[in-house]
Design a protein around this motif. Structure first.
Motif, mmCIF file in Angstrom:
data_model
loop_
_atom_site.group_PDB
_atom_site.id
_atom_site.type_symbol
_atom_site.label_atom_id
_atom_site.label_comp_id
_atom_site.label_asym_id
_atom_site.label_seq_id
_atom_site.Cartn_x
_atom_site.Cartn_y
_atom_site.Cartn_z
ATOM 1 N N THR A 24 73.837 21.236 -15.352
ATOM 2 C CA THR A 24 73.140 22.503 -15.139
ATOM 3 C C THR A 24 73.057 22.841 -13.655
ATOM 4 O O THR A 24 73.260 24.001 -13.262
ATOM 5 N N ILE A 38 76.580 24.521 -22.907
ATOM 6 C CA ILE A 38 76.027 24.800 -21.571
ATOM 7 C C ILE A 38 77.158 25.102 -20.588
ATOM 8 O O ILE A 38 77.123 26.112 -19.875
ATOM 9 N N GLY A 75 77.991 28.873 -20.007
ATOM 10 C CA GLY A 75 77.580 29.244 -18.651
ATOM 11 C C GLY A 75 78.708 29.867 -17.854
ATOM 12 O O GLY A 75 78.525 30.853 -17.135
#
Length: 183
Positions: A6, A121, A125
């Motif tokens: 992240t 993710i 993303g």
């Protein structure tokens, strides 16, 4: 590892959109700013790769096996579209954002075959980033100066380069332990 993934994704997005959301500030950094952004992007890639490779497998959905074929076809298209950004052939100027469009195709292709949280993710993303980047570029530069098309033989070169690059990419996936073709 999800934290590293992240963080890497956030750093990637921030390093890219900084120029669009704070153009005066970025311009004030001059050429030194390019080096800083390049270092941040390099670090972000490392964090994303390290975080993704080390993340626990947390299944969210189970993609059907036929999606592998769709993924492989989309990846071939993504490599070709990415190459359109560098072509000097007839295809030059057919698409305003070929690299970002290729990232969108790449992300969707990978979301179709990876149903785990880390993949969602990472690829989700990157898809969000590519869409945001196109919006920001189009807003900052609404008029596009479309380049003139070149020679058709350059497009043949693009097809050959696409096939070679696709072969290298699938070879790298296999080397990393991810066989991209159904068996």
């Amino acid at each position: 590892m999800f934290t590293l993934l992240t963080l890497g994704l956030a750093l990637w997005i921030l390093a890219h959109v900084f120029k669009r959301v704070a153009p005066e500030r970025r311009a004030a950094m001059g050429d030194k700013g390019k080096g800083i952004v390049a270092v941040l992007l390099f670090i972000s890639l490392g964090l994303m790769i390290w975080g993704y490779r080390g993340a626990d497998f947390i299944p969210v959905w189970s993609p059907p096996s036929f999606m592998v074929h769709i993924n492989n076809l989309l990846m071939l298209v993504a490599v070709f579209v990415f190459g359109m950004s560098a072509t000097t052939g007839r295809l030059r100027g057919k698409m305003r954002h070929p690299q970002l469009t290729a990232v969108k195709i790449w992300a969707v292709a990978h979301l179709l075959v990876n149903g785990d949280l880390a993949a969602i993710i990472l690829f989700g993303g990157m898809l969000i980033w590519a869409v945001l980047e196109v919006i920001l570029i189009n807003r900052a530069e609404p008029v596009w100066d479309r380049p003139e098309p070149g020679e058709a033989k350059k497009d043949v070169v693009l097809v050959i380069i696409t096939l070679v690059a696709y072969g290298v990419m699938t070879g790298l996936h296999a080397w990393l332990g991810v066989w991209p073709f159904p068996g």
